[in-house]
Design a protein around this motif. Structure first.
Motif, mmCIF file in Angstrom:
data_model
loop_
_atom_site.group_PDB
_atom_site.id
_atom_site.type_symbol
_atom_site.label_atom_id
_atom_site.label_comp_id
_atom_site.label_asym_id
_atom_site.label_seq_id
_atom_site.Cartn_x
_atom_site.Cartn_y
_atom_site.Cartn_z
ATOM 1 N N GLU A 25 27.300 40.326 12.848
ATOM 2 C CA GLU A 25 27.700 40.310 14.260
ATOM 3 C C GLU A 25 27.074 39.143 15.016
ATOM 4 O O GLU A 25 25.910 38.814 14.815
ATOM 5 C CB GLU A 25 27.292 41.624 14.951
ATOM 6 N N GLY A 26 27.855 38.530 15.901
ATOM 7 C CA GLY A 26 27.325 37.528 16.823
ATOM 8 C C GLY A 26 26.970 36.203 16.165
ATOM 9 O O GLY A 26 27.508 35.833 15.123
ATOM 10 N N GLY A 27 26.002 35.507 16.781
ATOM 11 C CA GLY A 27 25.603 34.177 16.302
ATOM 12 C C GLY A 27 24.375 34.239 15.408
ATOM 13 O O GLY A 27 23.908 35.331 15.056
ATOM 14 N N PRO A 28 23.802 33.051 15.045
ATOM 15 C CA PRO A 28 22.667 32.989 14.120
ATOM 16 C C PRO A 28 21.460 33.821 14.566
ATOM 17 O O PRO A 28 20.801 34.453 13.743
ATOM 18 C CB PRO A 28 22.305 31.496 14.101
ATOM 19 N N LEU A 29 21.195 33.862 15.880
ATOM 20 C CA LEU A 29 20.016 34.612 16.352
ATOM 21 C C LEU A 29 20.157 36.110 16.123
ATOM 22 O O LEU A 29 19.236 36.770 15.639
ATOM 23 C CB LEU A 29 19.803 34.356 17.844
ATOM 24 N N GLU A 30 21.347 36.621 16.475
ATOM 25 C CA GLU A 30 21.585 38.074 16.275
ATOM 26 C C GLU A 30 21.497 38.422 14.792
ATOM 27 O O GLU A 30 20.944 39.439 14.408
ATOM 28 C CB GLU A 30 22.968 38.488 16.785
ATOM 29 N N ARG A 31 22.041 37.526 13.941
ATOM 30 C CA ARG A 31 22.035 37.801 12.490
ATOM 31 C C ARG A 31 20.614 37.780 11.936
ATOM 32 O O ARG A 31 20.266 38.582 11.076
ATOM 33 C CB ARG A 31 22.904 36.772 11.761
ATOM 34 N N LEU A 216 44.480 38.028 19.245
ATOM 35 C CA LEU A 216 43.949 39.381 19.501
ATOM 36 C C LEU A 216 42.478 39.365 19.887
ATOM 37 O O LEU A 216 41.999 40.287 20.540
ATOM 38 C CB LEU A 216 44.144 40.282 18.266
ATOM 39 N N GLY A 217 41.751 38.330 19.450
ATOM 40 C CA GLY A 217 40.337 38.206 19.793
ATOM 41 C C GLY A 217 39.404 38.815 18.750
ATOM 42 O O GLY A 217 39.824 39.584 17.876
ATOM 43 N N ASN A 218 38.122 38.431 18.869
ATOM 44 C CA ASN A 218 37.084 39.018 18.001
ATOM 45 C C ASN A 218 35.778 39.179 18.779
ATOM 46 O O ASN A 218 34.697 39.144 18.213
ATOM 47 C CB ASN A 218 36.853 38.165 16.737
ATOM 48 N N GLY A 219 35.923 39.382 20.096
ATOM 49 C CA GLY A 219 34.723 39.387 20.954
ATOM 50 C C GLY A 219 34.263 40.773 21.355
ATOM 51 O O GLY A 219 34.830 41.791 20.966
ATOM 52 N N ILE A 220 33.254 40.770 22.195
ATOM 53 C CA ILE A 220 32.553 41.993 22.621
ATOM 54 C C ILE A 220 33.313 42.727 23.752
ATOM 55 O O ILE A 220 33.067 43.903 24.015
ATOM 56 C CB ILE A 220 31.126 41.574 23.047
ATOM 57 N N ALA A 221 34.261 42.026 24.405
ATOM 58 C CA ALA A 221 35.043 42.674 25.468
ATOM 59 C C ALA A 221 36.139 43.552 24.850
ATOM 60 O O ALA A 221 36.697 43.201 23.802
ATOM 61 C CB ALA A 221 35.671 41.602 26.371
ATOM 62 N N ALA A 222 36.442 44.663 25.499
ATOM 63 C CA ALA A 222 37.448 45.574 24.930
ATOM 64 C C ALA A 222 38.805 44.886 24.698
ATOM 65 O O ALA A 222 39.404 45.064 23.623
ATOM 66 C CB ALA A 222 37.590 46.807 25.821
ATOM 67 N N PRO A 223 39.313 44.080 25.644
ATOM 68 C CA PRO A 223 40.611 43.444 25.386
ATOM 69 C C PRO A 223 40.558 42.421 24.243
ATOM 70 O O PRO A 223 41.588 41.996 23.732
ATOM 71 C CB PRO A 223 40.944 42.733 26.715
ATOM 72 N N GLN A 224 39.356 42.018 23.863
ATOM 73 C CA GLN A 224 39.204 41.039 22.777
ATOM 74 C C GLN A 224 38.876 41.694 21.434
ATOM 75 O O GLN A 224 38.497 41.009 20.485
ATOM 76 C CB GLN A 224 38.069 40.061 23.133
ATOM 77 N N SER A 225 38.956 43.003 21.349
ATOM 78 C CA SER A 225 38.555 43.645 20.088
ATOM 79 C C SER A 225 39.322 44.919 19.725
ATOM 80 O O SER A 225 39.436 45.234 18.535
ATOM 81 C CB SER A 225 37.050 43.955 20.109
ATOM 82 N N CYS A 226 39.840 45.641 20.709
ATOM 83 C CA CYS A 226 40.436 46.960 20.386
ATOM 84 C C CYS A 226 41.733 46.824 19.591
ATOM 85 O O CYS A 226 41.909 47.495 18.561
ATOM 86 C CB CYS A 226 40.659 47.766 21.668
ATOM 87 N N LEU A 245 37.138 45.623 5.271
ATOM 88 C CA LEU A 245 35.805 45.205 5.717
ATOM 89 C C LEU A 245 35.595 43.699 5.483
ATOM 90 O O LEU A 245 35.117 42.984 6.366
ATOM 91 C CB LEU A 245 34.760 46.024 4.957
ATOM 92 N N ASP A 246 35.980 43.216 4.305
ATOM 93 C CA ASP A 246 35.824 41.784 3.985
ATOM 94 C C ASP A 246 36.531 40.916 5.021
ATOM 95 O O ASP A 246 35.988 39.908 5.474
ATOM 96 C CB ASP A 246 36.467 41.465 2.621
ATOM 97 N N GLN A 247 37.750 41.316 5.384
ATOM 98 C CA GLN A 247 38.522 40.523 6.338
ATOM 99 C C GLN A 247 37.878 40.529 7.716
ATOM 100 O O GLN A 247 37.813 39.504 8.382
ATOM 101 C CB GLN A 247 39.954 41.074 6.446
ATOM 102 N N VAL A 248 37.394 41.697 8.140
ATOM 103 C CA VAL A 248 36.784 41.770 9.476
ATOM 104 C C VAL A 248 35.494 40.943 9.517
ATOM 105 O O VAL A 248 35.201 40.265 10.504
ATOM 106 C CB VAL A 248 36.530 43.236 9.909
ATOM 107 N N ILE A 249 34.751 40.976 8.423
ATOM 108 C CA ILE A 249 33.516 40.182 8.377
ATOM 109 C C ILE A 249 33.857 38.688 8.448
ATOM 110 O O ILE A 249 33.196 37.911 9.141
ATOM 111 C CB ILE A 249 32.699 40.551 7.115
ATOM 112 N N LYS A 250 34.929 38.303 7.763
ATOM 113 C CA LYS A 250 35.353 36.885 7.810
ATOM 114 C C LYS A 250 35.798 36.477 9.215
ATOM 115 O O LYS A 250 35.706 35.313 9.592
ATOM 116 C CB LYS A 250 36.516 36.659 6.831
ATOM 117 N N LEU A 251 36.289 37.441 9.963
ATOM 118 C CA LEU A 251 36.746 37.178 11.328
ATOM 119 C C LEU A 251 35.594 36.674 12.201
ATOM 120 O O LEU A 251 35.775 35.854 13.084
ATOM 121 C CB LEU A 251 37.264 38.516 11.885
ATOM 122 N N GLY A 252 34.370 37.218 11.948
ATOM 123 C CA GLY A 252 33.198 36.846 12.754
ATOM 124 C C GLY A 252 33.243 37.500 14.121
ATOM 125 O O GLY A 252 34.113 38.326 14.403
ATOM 126 N N GLY A 253 32.293 37.136 14.998
ATOM 127 C CA GLY A 253 32.237 37.720 16.347
ATOM 128 C C GLY A 253 31.652 39.118 16.308
ATOM 129 O O GLY A 253 30.608 39.362 15.708
#
Ligand code: F2R
Ligand code: MG
Ligand code: MG
Length: 305
Positions: A25-31, A216-226, A245-253
């Protein structure tokens, strides 16, 4: 007929998606942070706020037989731990509730219109387990659960779509029927156009992930992820959980939340049989199974409700 195993699949799918998606999830710091705190002492994968709030919602519903907003707000606040990786506004709100402030005084404090983060949507599959056939009660409960932390109409609408998608996945309707139903139930132009894109994208087997992200988005906002999560659950409903799961992980965000919401819907379709072993790697998975069993026994229409 919905089976208890579909409830187990739904709750385990949510927790597995969350725990396995969290390291990405997120960027290098969160990981980096999750690398340090993402495992329990006995080597299990920790889940994040997504699963914690889902457990809290299940607990509070099982205790009250309804969505009691004050009780739910306290249950969320009592479970709060910074190390579960809550969203910034939700963190602030839960800490204040713990100190005695009423949720109604602060749910529009950080953002005047409330939060449109995906925090209300990520726990919404639980509501479909509470109300598997009474859509009116489901939608009413989505609003009551969401507005404690996510009062913005788009935060609530995202939760509504995830709850409805889970409810209808229990019935195993076709993808076309599910998307038509969600489109009809949806009040927002932005979500509606995403549902239309989702229906088109599902017809294209070789669609690129970058096209999914841009539409469709891959962000933390509901319209960008639901709708993103709904897309993956429908695309992979007849395939293995791990392929999704593999595909969602590749999506990032926002990988934990998108795979958690998609995982819950996938589990509602498929049950728990093929993901039970994977669940053993996740902390407290036996307790999660017990919550699913209790929700199945208590669901509306059953004795004792
Ligand atoms: N917190 C995390 N992950 C760490 C950050 C990840 C990375 N930096 C990224 O951005 O991808 N994960 C957990 O938080 C998410 C659920 O968040 P929740 O509960 O919805 O939080 P919050 O704070 O209410 O909203 C999230 C952010 O959305 C923006 N936002 C919301 N409403 C807004 C409004 N009305 N106006 C402007 N912006 C608004 C803000 O940036 C909020 O901070 C899940 O991913 C969970 O896993
Ligand atoms: Mg999370
Ligand atoms: Mg997340």
């Amino acid at each position: 007929m919905i089976s208890m195993d579909q409830y187990k699949g739904c709750f385990l799918g949510l927790a597995i998606g969350d725990a396995f998606g969290a390291p990405y999830e997120g960027g290098p710091l969160e990981r980096l942070l999750w690398k340090a705190i993402g495992k329990t002492k006995d080597g299990k994968l920790r889940y994040t706020d997504d699963t914690q709030m889902a457990i809290d919602l299940a607990k509070s519903f099982l205790y009250n037989s309804t969505i009691n907003q004050d009780h739910l707000a306290h249950t969320f606040a009592e479970s709060y731990q910074w190390s579960r990786g809550y969203g910034p506004s939700t963190s602030q709100l839960l800490k204040l509730i713990k100190r005695g402030v009423h949720w109604k005084e602060i749910n529009k404090k950080k953002f005047k219109t409330g939060s449109f983060g995906n925090g209300a949507a990520m726990r919404a599959p639980i509501l479909a387990m509470c109300f598997p056939s009474n859509t009116h009660e489901l939608l009413n409960s989505v609003i009551r659960s969401a507005e404690i932390t996510h009062a913005h109409p788009l935060g609530i609408e995202g939760a509504k779509l995830i709850a409805l998608a889970t409810q209808i996945a229990f019935q195993k309707f076709s993808n076309e029927a599910i998307l038509e139903y969600l489109f009809r139930q949806c009040d927002s132009k932005d979500y509606k156009s995403k549902i239309t894109f989702c229906a088109e994208a599902l017809k294209q087997s070789d669609i690129k992930l970058r096209k999914i992200i841009s539409n469709l988005g891959n962000g933390i906002a509901a319209p960008q992820s639901c709708v993103t999560a709904i897309y993956f659950s429908l695309k992979f409903r007849n395939q293995e959980f791990d392929s999704m799961l593999d595909q969602v992980i590749k999506l990032g965000g926002d990988t934990d939340t998108i795979s958690s919401m998609a995982g819950a819907i996938w589990g509602a379709f498929n049950g728990s049989l093929s993901i039970k072993n994977k669940a053993k790697a996740v902390e407290r998975s036996n307790e999660i199974i017990k919550f699913a069993e209790k929700l199945f026994i208590k669901q509306e229409g059953q004795p004792g409700f």
